[in-house]
Design a protein around this motif. Structure first.
Motif, PDB file in Angstrom:
ATOM      1  N   UNK A  93       7.398   2.085  10.406  1.00 29.34           N
ATOM      2  CA  UNK A  93       7.870   2.801   9.260  1.00 29.34           C
ATOM      3  C   UNK A  93       7.776   4.228   9.024  1.00 29.34           C
ATOM      4  N   UNK A  94       8.546   4.732   8.213  1.00 29.07           N
ATOM      5  CA  UNK A  94       8.660   6.587   8.065  1.00 29.07           C
ATOM      6  C   UNK A  94       7.293   6.498   7.403  1.00 29.07           C
ATOM      7  N   UNK A  95       7.066   5.717   6.153  1.00 30.00           N
ATOM      8  CA  UNK A  95       5.852   5.828   5.418  1.00 30.00           C
ATOM      9  C   UNK A  95       5.245   4.791   5.311  1.00 30.00           C
ATOM     10  N   UNK A  96       3.954   4.485   5.340  1.00 23.33           N
ATOM     11  CA  UNK A  96       3.408   3.245   4.991  1.00 23.33           C
ATOM     12  C   UNK A  96       2.015   3.488   4.238  1.00 23.33           C
ATOM     13  N   UNK A  97       1.907   2.824   3.208  1.00 22.00           N
ATOM     14  CA  UNK A  97       0.725   3.035   2.301  1.00 22.00           C
ATOM     15  C   UNK A  97      -0.039   1.646   2.713  1.00 22.00           C
ATOM     16  N   UNK A  98      -1.585   1.530   2.891  1.00 19.40           N
ATOM     17  CA  UNK A  98      -2.280   0.530   3.458  1.00 19.40           C
ATOM     18  C   UNK A  98      -3.443   0.486   2.479  1.00 19.40           C
ATOM     19  N   UNK A  99      -3.608  -0.500   1.377  1.00 16.60           N
ATOM     20  CA  UNK A  99      -4.791  -0.381   0.821  1.00 16.60           C
ATOM     21  C   UNK A  99      -5.702  -1.447   0.976  1.00 16.60           C
TER      22      UNK A  99
END
Length: 294
Positions: free
Chosen positions: A168-174
């Motif tokens: 992915x170009x941008x990934x947010x993992x919480x």
């Protein structure tokens, strides 16, 4: 005069195009819920500390008030505080105050909106173990939307698979922890420190996935939190609740540098936008943390 204006515009356009940090193709934002910066001297967290050694960091970044979950996760990706975006509670599902501005998805503009508008082909993912995150981003703007219902291990496994498959170009993992441990057992005690150590192991798996995917040399990874805690709660005005870690590594980032300038959680969105070379909306008050870069 028109020729001069056009030429000036072209020069400015070229300058803006070069604002993206050289060598960066991917950015991964990792957020750990209830992760107070105060715990670092007490925790066995070699992956986090290696990120600090390899990059730039501060343990004095601050949350917005109240120092609780949804209001701060919103601020982190929306580049502004609750007075402007309108999410004011720990469990906000929609703005309690009218958002000062709305994007094409009917939400306050976020990093997801900017990426989708300005880089339409970007692969964007959000993987989260607290279901409340699902109300804080425009689902139509992302390619991957996965909630794992308080299961950080499942979020890690899903993130590893997504990184390897889609790059992915941008990934947010919480991650939902260590907030759960803070509420159920307490902050600033050994079980909390043990949980942060477990989170560090999960972080290590994410870092290894980036390496295995062949992305390590062109990926910026940013680790931070929404808030800390005190006793079994948060939301107040103590520094234990408000100070959060902010750690960044990757191409263009300074090595082993403690950031001395002020960092607010809404500066995270501004920094992400600056890395990608995105134009930010006027309603954002966040500033890119340029001190973190060479």
């Amino acid at each position: 005069m028109k020729k001069l204006i056009i030429a000036t515009g072209l020069l400015l356009g070229g300058f803006l195009a070069q604002a993206q940090v050289k060598g960066v193709k991917h950015v991964i934002l990792i957020g750990m819920d209830g992760f107070g910066a105060y715990c670092f001297p007490h925790v066995d967290n070699p992956n986090m500390k290696q990120m600090m050694h390899d990059g730039a960091w501060t343990l004095k970044a601050r949350s917005v008030l109240p120092s609780s979950s949804a209001v701060n996760w919103a601020s982190m990706v929306m580049g502004a505080g609750p007075e402007i975006h309108g999410y004011t509670e720990w469990d906000s599902r929609k703005p309690e105050l009218p958002s000062r501005e709305l994007d094409q998805y009917g939400m306050f503009p976020s990093i997801y909106t900017l990426l989708r508008e300005q880089k339409p082909k970007a692969e964007i993912g959000v993987i989260y173990s607290w279901d409340g995150i699902g109300y804080l981003f425009p689902k139509a703007a992302v390619n991957k939307d996965l909630g794992t219902h308080d299961n950080d291990s499942l979020a890690t496994a899903a993130s590893v698979a997504y990184i390897k498959e889609k790059k992915p170009d941008f990934l947010f993992i919480h991650f939902d922890e260590p907030d759960g441990t803070g509420h159920n057992i307490g902050h600033n005690i050994q079980p909390y420190f043990d949980q942060v150590a477990k989170n560090d192991v999960l972080l290590g798996k994410i870092l290894q996935a980036v390496k295995d995917a062949g992305m390590w040399d062109n990926t910026i990874i940013l680790l931070t939190a929404d808030h800390g805690g005190i006793k079994k709660g948060h939301g107040g005005k103590t520094m234990e609740e408000m100070q959060i870690p902010w750690i960044i590594r990757g191409p263009g980032v300074a090595k082993n540098k403690e950031i001395s300038s002020s960092v607010m959680t809404y500066d995270t969105a501004a920094t992400l936008a600056w890395i990608f070379g995105l134009k930010t909306p006027q309603v954002w008050i966040g500033r890119p943390v340029k001190d973190a870069f060479k």
